[in-house]
Design an enzyme around this catalytic site. Structure first.
Site, mmCIF file in Angstrom:
data_model
loop_
_atom_site.group_PDB
_atom_site.id
_atom_site.type_symbol
_atom_site.label_atom_id
_atom_site.label_comp_id
_atom_site.label_asym_id
_atom_site.label_seq_id
_atom_site.Cartn_x
_atom_site.Cartn_y
_atom_site.Cartn_z
ATOM 1 N N HIS A 112 0.861 -1.170 0.000
ATOM 2 C CA HIS A 112 0.000 0.000 0.000
ATOM 3 C C HIS A 112 0.908 1.233 0.000
ATOM 4 C CE1 HIS A 112 -3.662 -2.303 0.743
ATOM 5 N NE2 HIS A 112 -3.041 -2.938 1.721
ATOM 6 N N HIS A 122 -0.614 -6.804 -5.185
ATOM 7 C CA HIS A 122 -0.568 -8.065 -4.448
ATOM 8 C C HIS A 122 0.080 -9.114 -5.331
ATOM 9 C CE1 HIS A 122 -2.578 -12.090 -4.126
ATOM 10 N NE2 HIS A 122 -2.129 -11.978 -2.895
ATOM 11 N N ASN A 124 1.505 -13.447 -4.975
ATOM 12 C CA ASN A 124 1.932 -14.601 -4.191
ATOM 13 C C ASN A 124 2.167 -15.778 -5.121
ATOM 14 O OD1 ASN A 124 -0.254 -16.939 -3.764
ATOM 15 N ND2 ASN A 124 -1.338 -14.999 -3.989
ATOM 16 N N THR A 125 3.100 -16.614 -4.746
ATOM 17 C CA THR A 125 3.290 -17.901 -5.407
ATOM 18 C C THR A 125 3.546 -18.938 -4.324
ATOM 19 O OG1 THR A 125 5.629 -17.348 -5.820
ATOM 20 C CG2 THR A 125 4.094 -17.070 -7.654
ATOM 21 N N HIS A 190 -20.483 -9.270 -3.409
ATOM 22 C CA HIS A 190 -21.557 -8.573 -2.709
ATOM 23 C C HIS A 190 -21.784 -7.176 -3.262
ATOM 24 C CE1 HIS A 190 -17.808 -7.401 -0.788
ATOM 25 N NE2 HIS A 190 -18.416 -6.403 -0.181
#
Length: 290
Positions: A112, A122, A124-125, A190
């Site tokens: 951030h 973001h 990731n692995t 949502h």
């Protein structure tokens, strides 16, 4: 009994640590390069903290946190954990219905930025082993300004080009599929709106060629570093307004909603006894719900 995955586990875990070191070095370089008139104070550096799962021989990891003048809050974490899934999780994870034991290693990061014109990111692995094994991961970009939250924005085009390059270099990767998967996954159901402008996402990836799958996963990390660093360098000199900061904080609230309501990684970490501090470090330092 000899572990048929032993060498693969060692190789994958070593790579995730190496990638962590490369990313942290690059982010600290960006901290130093940020212009002092926009980002006063001393450049930040990562602070590392080891943790262990609260089960015997359950492994653990290292959390790395940077709170600087450019990176308002950035976490880059690695882990190597093992244990047994509970009945609910075992029924949902490939190969765990036969044997609930698991092993997992990976890297996860979220950044951030102070400047609302620089997008959050973001990545990731991971490599997971039950009686089966597979890779997963990806990266996605979240611009905080409405003007940048579209597929035609320069940042979106640059990020997608980087992720596409990582895929196109490997026959085992399918960029269109992984791009669509990312759009579908990082969606706030949502609110019926995307979290950001996407990227790639892949999971339970086992082509039958471990070396090829691992090489692809490595390239996701390498391309991520260059692509995101270039985006930050291209925008961190831009001044911003209080109105843009306000919009950033509201967008961050959407980020929190996704991570708590829909993110499978958060659920996996909490239900397998992971470190709460690192799992929830993805939360932005300040956000708003007007």
């Amino acid at each position: 009994m000899t572990d048929p995955f032993a060498q693969k586990k060692e190789t994958a875990a070593a790579w995730f640590k190496s990638l962590r070191d490369q990313i942290c070095a690059e982010f600290e370089a960006l901290e130093r390069e940020a212009p002092s008139d926009l980002y006063p104070g001393e450049p930040g550096t990562f602070v590392y903290e080891d943790w262990q799962r609260q089960v015997e021989d359950g492994g653990g990891g290292t959390g790395g946190m940077l709170r600087g003048r450019l990176f308002e809050k950035c976490g880059v974490h690695i882990s190597v954990v093992k244990g047994e899934f509970n009945e609910e999780m075992a029924a949902r994870v490939p190969g765990a219905d036969k044997d609930p034991r698991f092993w997992a290693a990976g890297i996860s990061l979220i950044a951030h930025i102070v400047n609302p014109r620089v997008p959050a990111v973001h990545m990731n692995t991971r490599y997971i082993v039950t009686t089966k094994d597979w890779f997963g991961g990806g990266g996605d970009l979240t611009p905080t300004q409405a003007v940048d939250r579209n597929q035609d924005s320069p940042d979106a085009k640059a990020f997608h080009a980087g992720m596409k390059a990582a895929c196109d270099a490997h026959a085992v990767a399918d960029y269109p599929k992984f791009k669509d998967w990312c759009d579908e996954y990082f969606h706030l159901h949502h609110r019926d709106e995307p979290r950001g402008i996407g990227g790639i996402f892949y999971d339970r990836h086992n082509s039958g060629d471990w070396d090829a799958d691992f090489a692809f996963t490595q390239d996701v990390g390498r391309h991520f570093i260059k692509t995101y660093a270039d985006i930050v360098r291209g925008r961190m000199d831009e001044p911003w307004t209080e109105e843009e900061r306000e919009e950033q904080l509201i967008t961050r609230g959407r980020y929190v909603e996704f991570n708590l309501l829909w993110d499978r990684g958060t659920t996996f970490g909490l239900k397998t006894g992971g470190n709460v501090k690192t799992i929830l470090s993805s939360m932005p330092p300040v956000c708003k719900w007007p």
